[in-house]
Design an enzyme around this catalytic site. Structure first.
Site, short mmCIF file in Angstrom:
data_model
loop_
_atom_site.label_atom_id
_atom_site.label_comp_id
_atom_site.label_asym_id
_atom_site.label_seq_id
_atom_site.Cartn_x
_atom_site.Cartn_y
_atom_site.Cartn_z
CE LYS A 121 58.21 47.69 21.35
NZ LYS A 121 58.58 49.16 20.67
CG ASN A 130 64.73 49.07 19.37
OD1 ASN A 130 65.58 48.86 20.10
ND2 ASN A 130 63.72 49.82 19.88
CB VAL A 151 67.68 55.94 23.88
CG1 VAL A 151 67.22 54.71 24.89
CG2 VAL A 151 68.36 57.00 24.63
#
Length: 312
Positions: free
Chosen positions: A177, A242, A265
């Site tokens: 995902k 993301n 991250v």
């Protein structure tokens, strides 16, 4: 019961706060967490719970249950250094695929602990919302249903935790995902519209399920909280790292600049390359991940998204 949370990032602190409602929690991190923990501990104390205490590794290993919230890329090294008992009860809350060995989380863990002692945390949630005590539903996957229930029963009142099997499906959904979320951020950044975004996410879900099924993941896992639920959250919110990577790429910024500005991250970047390599090895059709890998290597964002919409 005493629970040790390994990892002092935003996610680790959020999980420490969540488990701290009902349990005595120790957190282990290389960074000094005195200031970040202050507000969380004030909230816990106001509810009559014990404050989170930062301790060293050896003290943390004396806990009954372990929650691991560190980057997947450092997970193997962490297990090597921690030297956990083989029967340690572990809940891994890190989502991704190890790039170096193209290994899933459970494959890394089985080299160090009994597979029946392992659980994986999945489902839609953001650290920023958990520390506010906002409600969410998560899934604890494990081959050991009793252990999954043990962890589930330790979660706070604002989290509905389901205990399910299919650990491979849960961890693949959690990793994949993040890849689709980057593409979702690009789609929104380019203002391609709701129809294109809906097409991208629905085909991304199919691609995720296809990839996971090859390794034994169950359809219901990908259609539930661990798959569809987490995908729709992560691919649509500015709170998602993301997704923000995708927004940055849509502005024609080099990946290095995007990651530097992010300052955190974003597992989906490295996971994309790992998925493409695994898919190539086994002949799995992954058009979205494959196109995204080209984008991350420098392909024009407009050309990449045009090709993606046509292929996906």
């Amino acid at each position: 019961m005493e629970i040790a949370v390994f990892g002092g990032g935003a996610w680790g602190r959020a999980l420490a706060f969540a488990f701290g409602e009902k349990n005595e929690v120790k957190i282990i991190s290389r960074r000094d967490l005195n200031e970040p923990l202050k507000k969380l501990n004030d909230a816990l104390i106001s509810k009559g719970s014990a404050p989170i205490e930062q301790v060293d590794l050896q003290r943390g290993l004396k806990a009954v249950l372990y929650v691991i919230a560190i980057s997947v890329q450092h997970l193997r090294e962490w297990f090597q250094n921690a030297s956990l008992p083989k029967n340690a009860k572990v809940l891994i809350a890190s989502k991704g695929i190890e790039v170096l060995n193209r290994a899933f989380v459970s494959e890394i863990a089985k080299d160090f602990i009994d597979p029946n002692s392992l659980c994986f945390l999945a489902g839609p949630s953001f650290a920023a919302e958990i520390i506010q005590g906002l409600p969410c539903a998560l899934v604890i996957h494990s081959n050991n249903q009793a252990l999954a229930l043990e962890f589930a029963n330790k979660t706070p009142s604002f989290i509905r935790a389901y205990a399910q099997q299919d650990i491979i499906g849960g961890e693949i959904a959690g990793a994949y995902k993040n890849v689709i979320a980057i593409a979702g951020g690009v789609c929104d950044g380019l203002k391609l519209g709701n129809s294109a975004k809906a097409s991208l996410l629905s085909r991304g879900l199919v691609e995720m399920q296809r990839f996971g099924a090859f390794f034994g993941g169950k359809t219901e896992t990908f259609l539930g909280l661990s798959g569809a639920g987490d995908l729709f959250l992560t691919a649509n919110s500015i709170l998602s790292r993301n997704y923000r990577v995708g927004l940055g790429l849509a502005q024609n910024k080099p990946l290095e600049v995007v990651l530097e500005e992010l300052g955190e991250v974003a597992e989906g970047v490295k996971t994309t390359n790992a998925i493409v390599e695994i898919a190539r090895k086994y002949g799995i059709y992954t058009p979205i991940a494959s196109e995204l890998a080209l984008l991350l290597k420098g392909k024009s964002v407009l050309e990449s998204m045009n090709d993606l919409i046509r292929r996906a």
